[in-house]
Scaffold this active site. Structure first.
Site, PDB file in Angstrom:
ATOM      1  N   CYS A  67      39.338  36.209  62.621  1.00  0.00           N
ATOM      2  CA  CYS A  67      38.006  36.601  63.075  1.00  0.00           C
ATOM      3  C   CYS A  67      37.626  35.848  64.358  1.00  0.00           C
ATOM      4  O   CYS A  67      38.178  36.109  65.410  1.00  0.00           O
ATOM      5  CB  CYS A  67      36.988  36.405  61.952  1.00  0.00           C
ATOM      6  SG  CYS A  67      35.429  37.285  62.212  1.00  0.00           S
TER       7      CYS A  67
ATOM      8  N   HIS B  45      39.456  39.245  57.304  1.00  0.00           N
ATOM      9  CA  HIS B  45      39.552  37.971  56.583  1.00  0.00           C
ATOM     10  C   HIS B  45      40.597  38.055  55.465  1.00  0.00           C
ATOM     11  O   HIS B  45      40.299  38.541  54.370  1.00  0.00           O
ATOM     12  CB  HIS B  45      38.193  37.597  55.992  1.00  0.00           C
ATOM     13  CG  HIS B  45      37.204  37.156  57.014  1.00  0.00           C
ATOM     14  ND1 HIS B  45      37.056  35.833  57.382  1.00  0.00           N
ATOM     15  CD2 HIS B  45      36.330  37.855  57.776  1.00  0.00           C
ATOM     16  CE1 HIS B  45      36.116  35.734  58.310  1.00  0.00           C
ATOM     17  NE2 HIS B  45      35.669  36.955  58.574  1.00  0.00           N
TER      18      HIS B  45
ATOM     19  N   GLU C   8      41.658  35.678  53.689  1.00  0.00           N
ATOM     20  CA  GLU C   8      41.417  34.667  52.656  1.00  0.00           C
ATOM     21  C   GLU C   8      40.555  35.163  51.500  1.00  0.00           C
ATOM     22  O   GLU C   8      40.565  34.570  50.414  1.00  0.00           O
ATOM     23  CB  GLU C   8      40.781  33.408  53.268  1.00  0.00           C
ATOM     24  CG  GLU C   8      39.362  33.570  53.781  1.00  0.00           C
ATOM     25  CD  GLU C   8      39.267  34.060  55.220  1.00  0.00           C
ATOM     26  OE1 GLU C   8      38.280  33.735  55.891  1.00  0.00           O
ATOM     27  OE2 GLU C   8      40.191  34.776  55.666  1.00  0.00           O
TER      28      GLU C   8
ATOM     29  N   SER D 134      30.605  11.170  33.563  1.00  0.00           N
ATOM     30  CA  SER D 134      29.526  12.091  33.204  1.00  0.00           C
ATOM     31  C   SER D 134      29.906  13.012  32.059  1.00  0.00           C
ATOM     32  O   SER D 134      29.048  13.626  31.430  1.00  0.00           O
ATOM     33  CB  SER D 134      29.145  12.942  34.419  1.00  0.00           C
ATOM     34  OG  SER D 134      30.203  13.835  34.747  1.00  0.00           O
ATOM     35  N   GLY D 135      31.200  13.132  31.806  1.00  0.00           N
ATOM     36  CA  GLY D 135      31.671  14.116  30.841  1.00  0.00           C
ATOM     37  C   GLY D 135      32.061  15.423  31.493  1.00  0.00           C
ATOM     38  O   GLY D 135      32.627  16.299  30.855  1.00  0.00           O
ATOM     39  N   GLY D 136      31.755  15.558  32.795  1.00  0.00           N
ATOM     40  CA  GLY D 136      32.159  16.738  33.538  1.00  0.00           C
ATOM     41  C   GLY D 136      33.646  16.702  33.858  1.00  0.00           C
ATOM     42  O   GLY D 136      34.317  15.681  33.671  1.00  0.00           O
ATOM     43  N   VAL D 137      34.158  17.800  34.371  1.00  0.00           N
ATOM     44  CA  VAL D 137      35.594  17.913  34.627  1.00  0.00           C
ATOM     45  C   VAL D 137      36.063  16.881  35.643  1.00  0.00           C
ATOM     46  O   VAL D 137      37.063  16.183  35.431  1.00  0.00           O
ATOM     47  CB  VAL D 137      35.943  19.334  35.112  1.00  0.00           C
ATOM     48  CG1 VAL D 137      37.419  19.422  35.492  1.00  0.00           C
ATOM     49  CG2 VAL D 137      35.614  20.363  34.043  1.00  0.00           C
ATOM     50  N   ASP D 138      35.352  16.742  36.756  1.00  0.00           N
ATOM     51  CA  ASP D 138      35.826  15.892  37.841  1.00  0.00           C
ATOM     52  C   ASP D 138      35.915  14.426  37.439  1.00  0.00           C
ATOM     53  O   ASP D 138      36.939  13.773  37.645  1.00  0.00           O
ATOM     54  CB  ASP D 138      34.926  16.051  39.071  1.00  0.00           C
ATOM     55  CG  ASP D 138      34.885  17.484  39.583  1.00  0.00           C
ATOM     56  OD1 ASP D 138      35.835  18.235  39.305  1.00  0.00           O
ATOM     57  OD2 ASP D 138      33.906  17.859  40.245  1.00  0.00           O
ATOM     58  N   SER D 139      34.835  13.888  36.878  1.00  0.00           N
ATOM     59  CA  SER D 139      34.865  12.469  36.507  1.00  0.00           C
ATOM     60  C   SER D 139      35.829  12.227  35.346  1.00  0.00           C
ATOM     61  O   SER D 139      36.470  11.172  35.274  1.00  0.00           O
ATOM     62  CB  SER D 139      33.464  11.967  36.154  1.00  0.00           C
ATOM     63  OG  SER D 139      32.977  12.562  34.967  1.00  0.00           O
ATOM     64  N   SER D 140      35.965  13.201  34.449  1.00  0.00           N
ATOM     65  CA  SER D 140      36.883  13.045  33.316  1.00  0.00           C
ATOM     66  C   SER D 140      38.333  12.989  33.785  1.00  0.00           C
ATOM     67  O   SER D 140      39.123  12.151  33.327  1.00  0.00           O
ATOM     68  CB  SER D 140      36.704  14.199  32.322  1.00  0.00           C
ATOM     69  OG  SER D 140      35.411  14.188  31.759  1.00  0.00           O
TER      70      SER D 140
END
Length: 530
Positions: free
Chosen positions: A84, A179, A181, A233-239
């Site tokens: 583009c 595009h 992508e 936090s219990g979230g995916v990233d921090s876990s």
């Protein structure tokens, strides 16, 4: 060092998708601002860079002051793909002409491939009666290339855009006006894979087992014998960050799990069980419900709530971290989109829709060094890593949950009573989604939705239960389907499923007598209500 592709970002909303598609091909990619200098480009090539991709943009390539592609991009000898705005900039800077189009193209288009190029040869979604190979693509442009640069040949066209693709194969330069992508371009993933593998010569050496080995070695070298703390936090990233760091340094890691009273039903118990009992991670569990609820009393504005929750989290975490005298590192579950968005905010090229709840202010306050082992990964890669590290799939693949928790799923003022009602209603909704299967796909409706949750509405409605009149609260159900969370459609849940959820909530959660379903897409609505 992995073979890699450099993506120069000129402000497109879908630049991250380019990086994701490249990585799906097994090739490592990095996004950098499009105004990097020539020295940066040359240094990247000296370190083994295999190719460069130029992103799209909302800007106009021929307007004065528009961002230009570093000149070195076109003379360092690596293949280049312009998308583009990237195509228009390539054309303009290499001697072609770009003009404003009287017929702007936004959305679905059919592109005819011309000639035989390494990028498009053999790719087609259908063939015309005349034998022309056609591609179904996604366009989003107002300007267009009207004259090819010297040495380039026509590669693609549409009825309203005669030059929709161009190539100078002797130099490895390719460009498309559409595009590749986005998922709407059917052959887009194949095009990008062909560019990075067949044209750039990448072998596809980016894989999770190797990443784990390298990340563990890197963490050990970086940290040494120091102590590390992490806000879990219990979230995916921090876990996943906790699991990876624990794999590397074991008991040198201490996690601080702050319960702000706005978690999902039994979430605190589940986090503690997973990490302490199953993985042996050291965790300090802090119940700060009273502190958070007290600070949120009387606050109705969603942005104010987010900031209060973020500030109080920092305060609680800081108090606990101060008790761990030997800690020298603060670990965070920062992932690659966070890094990109932060860079965009610093350069003024990003617009803030909602403030993000994180512990970004902690390093300076605590005088700790920052450890971010996931900062190179996208969310889908983080999930893949979590499974490889042995985290339970139900934790790794559960739906996103905002940092402020139920605080932004309770409209207006947050009260303990509201949180209890919402917790129970939300748990019923998720339980039913997990139990209900779609016969066509064999998947549960939890798997078929990207995010689902209940929202507490602080309004009351009249109802009838038994022979009596009720005047109780309303809950809204929200479920969406999306590939990238940039756009989302509301999920077409079966009516019997919705009826079952509604019946259970009204009968089992005393205080709620009406359930509604949100049928708004993003845009114009956001996924979360606040």
């Amino acid at each position: 060092m992995h073979q890699r592709i450099l993506i120069l970002d000129y402000g497109s909303q879908v630049t991250q998708l380019i990086a994701r598609r490249v990585r799906e091909a097994g090739v490592y990619s990095e996004i950098h601002a499009g105004d990097v200098d020539d020295a940066f480009v040359r240094d990247q090539v000296a370190q083994g860079l295999k190719g460069i991709i130029l992103s799209g943009s909302h800007a106009s390539a021929y307007e004065e002051g528009s961002m230009r592609v570093p000149a070195a991009v076109f003379d360092v000898g690596v293949p280049v793909l312009g998308i583009c705005y990237g195509m228009q900039s390539m054309a303009q800077q290499l001697g072609g002409t770009v003009s404003f189009s009287d017929h702007r193209e936004f959305g679905y288009a059919e592109v005819r491939a011309h000639g035989h190029t390494k990028l498009l040869d053999g790719l087609a979604d259908f063939t015309t009666d005349e034998g022309h190979g056609m591609l179904k693509v996604w366009m989003s442009h107002g300007d267009k290339v009207t004259e090819l640069p010297p040495g380039f040949k026509l590669m693609a066209s549409t009825a309203s855009c005669p030059i929709a693709g161009m190539a100078d194969e002797s130099r490895g330069f390719y460009a498309v006006q559409f595009h590749p992508e986005v998922t709407h371009t059917v052959q887009g993933k194949a095009m990008l894979a062909r560019f990075v593998k067949d044209i750039c010569g990448c072998e596809g050496d980016w894989n999770m087992p190797d990443y784990i080995s390298e990340a563990v070695a890197r963490i050990r070298e970086q940290v040494g014998s120091d102590e590390v703390i992490l806000g879990l936090s219990g979230g995916v990233d921090s876990s996943v960050a906790a699991a990876l760091i624990h794999r590397a340094i074991g008991d040198q890691l201490t996690c601080v799990f702050v319960d702000h009273g706005l978690l999902r039903l039994d979430e605190g118990k589940q986090v503690m069980q997973t990490f302490t009992e199953n993985m042996g991670v050291k965790i300090v569990h802090v119940d700060a419900t009273s502190q958070f609820m007290g600070k949120l009393t009387g606050v109705a504005d969603p942005e104010a709530k987010r900031k209060i929750i973020g500030r109080e989290f920092v305060e609680v975490f800081q108090d606990e971290a101060g008790k761990l005298q030997g800690a020298k590192w603060l670990a965070q579950g920062t992932i690659y989109p966070d890094v990109i968005e932060s860079a965009g905010a610093k350069t003024g090229k990003a617009t803030s829709i909602k403030s993000h709840h994180n512990v970004g202010g902690l390093p300076d306050t605590l005088n700790l060094q920052l450890l971010e082992p996931l900062r190179e990964l996208f969310k889908d890669e983080v999930r893949e890593l979590g499974v490889a590290l042995g985290l339970p799939p139900q934790m790794v693949y559960r739906h996103p949950f905002p940092g402020p928790g139920l605080g932004v799923r309770i409209l207006g003022e947050v009260k303990h009573e509201y949180a209890e009602l919402l917790r129970r209603a939300d748990a019923i909704f998720i339980e039913e989604l997990r139990n209900a299967k779609d016969p066509a796909s064999g998947l549960t409706w939890y798997e078929l939705t990207s995010q689902a949750f209940a929202v507490f509405l602080p309004v009351k409605s009249v109802g009838v239960m038994g022979d009596g009149r009720t005047y109780e609260y309303v809950v809204a159900l929200r479920a969406v389907q999306t590939f990238d969370f940039m756009t989302a459609d509301w999920a077409p849940l079966p009516h019997p499923l919705l009826a079952r959820v509604s019946s259970r909530i009204i009968n089992e959660v005393r205080g709620i007598n009406r359930v509604v379903y949100d049928v708004s897409s993003k845009p114009p609505a956001t996924i979360e209500w606040e």
